[in-house]
Design a protein around this motif. Structure first.
Motif, PDB file in Angstrom:
ATOM      1  N   LYS A 120     -23.933   6.851  55.816  1.00  0.00           N
ATOM      2  CA  LYS A 120     -25.368   7.111  55.965  1.00  0.00           C
ATOM      3  C   LYS A 120     -25.804   8.337  55.158  1.00  0.00           C
ATOM      4  O   LYS A 120     -26.459   9.240  55.662  1.00  0.00           O
ATOM      5  N   LEU A 121     -25.428   8.343  53.888  1.00  0.00           N
ATOM      6  CA  LEU A 121     -25.818   9.432  52.995  1.00  0.00           C
ATOM      7  C   LEU A 121     -27.233   9.200  52.492  1.00  0.00           C
ATOM      8  O   LEU A 121     -27.810   8.125  52.669  1.00  0.00           O
ATOM      9  N   SER A 122     -27.780  10.194  51.822  1.00  0.00           N
ATOM     10  CA  SER A 122     -29.106  10.019  51.224  1.00  0.00           C
ATOM     11  C   SER A 122     -28.992   9.115  50.000  1.00  0.00           C
ATOM     12  O   SER A 122     -27.911   8.957  49.411  1.00  0.00           O
ATOM     13  N   GLU A 123     -30.118   8.544  49.612  1.00  0.00           N
ATOM     14  CA  GLU A 123     -30.108   7.650  48.464  1.00  0.00           C
ATOM     15  C   GLU A 123     -29.689   8.393  47.202  1.00  0.00           C
ATOM     16  O   GLU A 123     -28.961   7.865  46.364  1.00  0.00           O
ATOM     17  N   ARG A 124     -30.116   9.633  47.066  1.00  0.00           N
ATOM     18  CA  ARG A 124     -29.741  10.438  45.896  1.00  0.00           C
ATOM     19  C   ARG A 124     -28.232  10.640  45.840  1.00  0.00           C
ATOM     20  O   ARG A 124     -27.619  10.544  44.779  1.00  0.00           O
ATOM     21  N   MET A 125     -27.609  10.891  46.992  1.00  0.00           N
ATOM     22  CA  MET A 125     -26.156  11.103  47.014  1.00  0.00           C
ATOM     23  C   MET A 125     -25.413   9.816  46.657  1.00  0.00           C
ATOM     24  O   MET A 125     -24.397   9.855  45.954  1.00  0.00           O
ATOM     25  N   TYR A 126     -25.919   8.674  47.130  1.00  0.00           N
ATOM     26  CA  TYR A 126     -25.299   7.403  46.756  1.00  0.00           C
ATOM     27  C   TYR A 126     -25.379   7.182  45.245  1.00  0.00           C
ATOM     28  O   TYR A 126     -24.423   6.686  44.635  1.00  0.00           O
ATOM     29  N   ILE A 127     -26.489   7.548  44.637  1.00  0.00           N
ATOM     30  CA  ILE A 127     -26.638   7.402  43.187  1.00  0.00           C
ATOM     31  C   ILE A 127     -25.673   8.330  42.461  1.00  0.00           C
ATOM     32  O   ILE A 127     -25.029   7.939  41.474  1.00  0.00           O
ATOM     33  N   TYR A 128     -25.541   9.572  42.938  1.00  0.00           N
ATOM     34  CA  TYR A 128     -24.610  10.518  42.314  1.00  0.00           C
ATOM     35  C   TYR A 128     -23.168  10.013  42.407  1.00  0.00           C
ATOM     36  O   TYR A 128     -22.401  10.098  41.445  1.00  0.00           O
ATOM     37  N   PHE A 130     -22.192   6.897  42.719  1.00  0.00           N
ATOM     38  CA  PHE A 130     -22.041   5.737  41.852  1.00  0.00           C
ATOM     39  C   PHE A 130     -21.935   6.157  40.389  1.00  0.00           C
ATOM     40  O   PHE A 130     -21.140   5.592  39.631  1.00  0.00           O
ATOM     41  N   GLY A 131     -22.712   7.149  39.989  1.00  0.00           N
ATOM     42  CA  GLY A 131     -22.610   7.667  38.613  1.00  0.00           C
ATOM     43  C   GLY A 131     -21.241   8.259  38.332  1.00  0.00           C
ATOM     44  O   GLY A 131     -20.668   8.050  37.261  1.00  0.00           O
ATOM     45  N   PHE A 177     -14.534   5.212  35.876  1.00  0.00           N
ATOM     46  CA  PHE A 177     -14.122   3.868  35.474  1.00  0.00           C
ATOM     47  C   PHE A 177     -14.149   3.704  33.961  1.00  0.00           C
ATOM     48  O   PHE A 177     -13.188   3.212  33.368  1.00  0.00           O
ATOM     49  N   PHE A 178     -15.252   4.094  33.331  1.00  0.00           N
ATOM     50  CA  PHE A 178     -15.370   3.891  31.887  1.00  0.00           C
ATOM     51  C   PHE A 178     -14.382   4.755  31.109  1.00  0.00           C
ATOM     52  O   PHE A 178     -13.847   4.321  30.090  1.00  0.00           O
ATOM     53  N   ALA A 179     -14.121   5.960  31.593  1.00  0.00           N
ATOM     54  CA  ALA A 179     -13.115   6.798  30.932  1.00  0.00           C
ATOM     55  C   ALA A 179     -11.734   6.160  31.047  1.00  0.00           C
ATOM     56  O   ALA A 179     -10.988   6.078  30.065  1.00  0.00           O
TER      57      ALA A 179
END
Length: 81
Positions: free
Chosen positions: A45-53, A55-56, A62-64
């Motif tokens: 139940k984190l904030s939406e901003r934290m979920y975006i961070y 995921f980024g 992953f890409f590295a």
């Protein structure tokens, strides 16, 4: 946003099963770990901003890792058995 992490957990779980059935145990374990990671995060139940961070950061790692693997670890032309 937490529901989207459950969706990610569902799909990585499906991929884990498919990789296991395809006799790719190492890849199945990697995707099983990702399934657990996404399922765990979905219930925080984190904030939406934290979920975006998060995921980024996940995409960056992953890409590295994917770029490293495809550049240095894969053998060109080794696709056939």
């Amino acid at each position: 946003m937490d529901r989207m992490y459950r969706v990610l957990a569902f799909w990585t779980g499906i991929f884990a099963v498919m990789f296991y059935l395809g006799h790719m145990q190492t890849t199945a374990l990697i995707f099983l770990g990702q399934t657990g990671f996404f399922a765990f995060l979905s219930y925080l139940k984190l904030s939406e901003r934290m979920y975006i961070y998060i995921f980024g950061a996940y995409l960056t790692v992953f890409f590295a890792g994917f770029t490293y693997w495809t550049t240095f670890m894969m053998v060109p032309g080794a696709g056939g058995h």
